[in-house]
Structures are given as C-alpha cells and as structure tokens.
Write a protein that holds these residues in place. Structure first.
Motif, mmCIF file in Angstrom:
data_model
loop_
_atom_site.group_PDB
_atom_site.id
_atom_site.type_symbol
_atom_site.label_atom_id
_atom_site.label_comp_id
_atom_site.label_asym_id
_atom_site.label_seq_id
_atom_site.Cartn_x
_atom_site.Cartn_y
_atom_site.Cartn_z
ATOM 1 N N LYS A 158 8.230 -0.812 -8.001
ATOM 2 C CA LYS A 158 7.720 0.367 -7.305
ATOM 3 C C LYS A 158 8.227 1.659 -7.959
ATOM 4 O O LYS A 158 7.517 2.667 -8.010
ATOM 5 N N LEU A 159 9.451 1.629 -8.469
ATOM 6 C CA LEU A 159 10.055 2.828 -9.055
ATOM 7 C C LEU A 159 9.423 3.189 -10.392
ATOM 8 O O LEU A 159 9.420 4.360 -10.798
ATOM 9 N N ASP A 160 8.872 2.198 -11.073
ATOM 10 C CA ASP A 160 8.248 2.445 -12.385
ATOM 11 C C ASP A 160 7.166 3.523 -12.314
ATOM 12 O O ASP A 160 6.933 4.247 -13.281
ATOM 13 N N ALA A 161 6.514 3.648 -11.160
ATOM 14 C CA ALA A 161 5.403 4.593 -11.027
ATOM 15 C C ALA A 161 5.853 6.052 -11.015
ATOM 16 O O ALA A 161 5.058 6.950 -11.326
ATOM 17 N N VAL A 162 7.127 6.305 -10.661
ATOM 18 C CA VAL A 162 7.586 7.704 -10.554
ATOM 19 C C VAL A 162 8.787 8.031 -11.443
ATOM 20 O O VAL A 162 9.154 9.199 -11.567
ATOM 21 N N ARG A 163 9.392 7.045 -12.065
ATOM 22 C CA ARG A 163 10.656 7.283 -12.772
ATOM 23 C C ARG A 163 10.504 8.292 -13.908
ATOM 24 O O ARG A 163 11.441 9.047 -14.191
ATOM 25 N N SER B 296 0.807 -1.229 0.000
ATOM 26 C CA SER B 296 0.000 0.000 0.000
ATOM 27 C C SER B 296 0.838 1.278 0.000
ATOM 28 O O SER B 296 0.306 2.378 -0.172
ATOM 29 N N VAL B 297 2.145 1.152 0.213
ATOM 30 C CA VAL B 297 3.020 2.327 0.282
ATOM 31 C C VAL B 297 3.776 2.463 -1.030
ATOM 32 O O VAL B 297 4.352 1.486 -1.523
ATOM 33 N N ASN B 298 3.801 3.653 -1.603
ATOM 34 C CA ASN B 298 4.566 3.883 -2.826
ATOM 35 C C ASN B 298 5.534 5.041 -2.646
ATOM 36 O O ASN B 298 5.542 5.703 -1.599
ATOM 37 N N PHE B 299 6.336 5.296 -3.664
ATOM 38 C CA PHE B 299 7.376 6.308 -3.532
ATOM 39 C C PHE B 299 6.809 7.713 -3.311
ATOM 40 O O PHE B 299 7.420 8.532 -2.628
#
Length: 251
Positions: A109-114, A65-68
């Motif tokens: 997880k990094l794909d969402a903000v990269r 449930s936690v993202n960057f």
C-alpha cells in the motif's frame, strides 16, 4: 527513505522520537510522512483529533479499496503529513490471520505514495507482532531507541533476531541505521555505566546524539505540538535536530 522506529520494550521513547525526528526533517524542508502504526495512536493524538477520523491505517491495511491518499492529513508543521491510527489497529492481527500476504500489506500500500515524500517515519507498537513485522518489511532503515536504564538491553536480542529473519527473505535490503540512547540522565553513575554497556554491544551503530530526560519533550504532545514549536530552544529540540543531522549523514 522509510525509517522504522522499533523496540518491543515499552517506554523507550519510540513515539517521542518518531514525532520529533519527523518534525526535524520537515523543518529542514524535507517532505515527510509520519506513519502511526501504534494502536495507542499517540503520534496521531499529537497532531489530530482522532474522533473526527473516518478512515485510518487500519482501513488501509484491511480494505482493498482504501489507500493512503484517503487517510493522509496535513499537520500544523510545514512539510509534515501524518497517516493516523486509532485503537482499531489493535484488531489488525486477528483480521489478517491466515492471509498469505499479511506481512506485505504495508509495503504494497505504501508503494503508491512513497515517492511523494523524502522521508517516511514509522512509529510502531511495543511488540514484535504482525504490525512491527509489516513495518520492517516495508522500510529501508531501522532506528532502535534504547532507554538509558538498568534493563536497557532486555529484549534487544529478540528484535535483532526478527530483523535478521526479515532480511533473510522479505526485505534483504533492510539496514539497521543506528541505536539511539534515550531518557538519559548524565548526572547519574548508572546512566554512564548503561551508556558504556550499550556502546560495547552496538559499537559504531550507537548515535553520537543522546536524548536526555526532558520535561519539555513530555509536555509538548499535550499541547499538540512537536518540540520545535513548543520549546524551540529546549535541550530536547536541540538534541532531536542534531539527531536529524546525524541520520542524514548516515543515509
């Protein structure tokens, strides 16, 4: 570009390089994320009071449930954000043991903000465990800092073997961007010999820029600043700015 800075040998300037290279990119107007994957949290301590942090990279990698976006903080450097860590990150391996997707947690997880950043710079711990493997699986490029000392090349074979294993399956596009000589004292004969030795092993992969031993680089984290605001005219600031130019040229 996701640039991992890794070497399982400690004291080679990984964190100093991560902080100041990320700050150099930001100084050039590049939107940059400094990702602290070292449980010692020195990159985080340079910019933040970690006692105030509710969630960190550990939570991103262990809790679905936690993202960057929940943990990224702005720093005092314009265009530079940080994804902080705390000592709790040391528990990551025991938390992920047996999980089939353990090496891919960071990448996923990094794909969402990269795409929100021009550069992501990843600071890693002095080990070749699951944390460093996650960094290698997630990144596009690897920078290897090597201290200008007698035991400079100790352990680099293990690192390069790990890189080849990662390239074989999880991340075939991973590229070794270059080798950076750090903590160099050009006044000594030993340092000159070590430089030649590293150059003979890695050839054109060695950056032309060499990071000298510099008191200002050691002092700046204590004042919670990157070298460019703490001592902008110092040798360390000039060298890391030159390194950022060279990285951009290679990319």
């Amino acid at each position: 570009m996701i640039l991992t800075i890794a070497n399982q040998k400690g004291g080679v300037g990984k964190t100093t390089t991560a902080i100041n290279l990320a700050a150099a990119f930001a100084k050039k107007g590049k939107k940059t994320l400094l990702l602290d994957l070292d449980p010692q949290s020195n990159s985080s301590l340079t910019f933040l009071d970690t006692h105030t942090l509710q969630k960190t990279v550990f939570d991103v990698l262990t809790e679905p449930s936690v993202n960057f976006r929940d943990i990224i903080r702005h720093t005092s450097v314009l265009h530079l954000d940080i994804a902080p860590s705390k000592i709790s990150l040391a528990k990551l391996e025991s938390n992920l043991v047996g999980e089939f997707d353990a090496p891919f947690r960071l990448k996923d997880k990094l794909d969402a903000v990269r795409t929100e950043y021009d550069f992501v710079v990843v600071d890693t711990p002095p080990t070749l465990g699951l944390i460093t493997v996650n960094a290698l699986v997630a990144c596009t490029h690897l920078l290897i800092p090597i201290q200008s000392s007698y035991f400079a090349l100790e352990g680099t074979d293990d690192l390069l073997e790990t890189v080849e294993r990662v390239k074989a399956r999880p991340n075939p596009d991973l590229k070794v961007l270059g080798v950076l000589i750090t903590l160099h004292d050009k006044r000594t004969v030993l340092a000159k010999d070590i430089y030649k030795q590293i150059k003979s092993v890695f050839g054109p992969k060695v950056f032309k820029t060499v990071i000298s031993k510099n008191v200002r680089l050691e002092e700046s984290p204590a004042y919670k600043e990157a070298i460019f605001s703490f001592a902008p005219h110092s040798t360390g600031a000039l060298e890391y700015f030159k390194l950022s130019d060279e990285v951009l040229d290679r990319v």
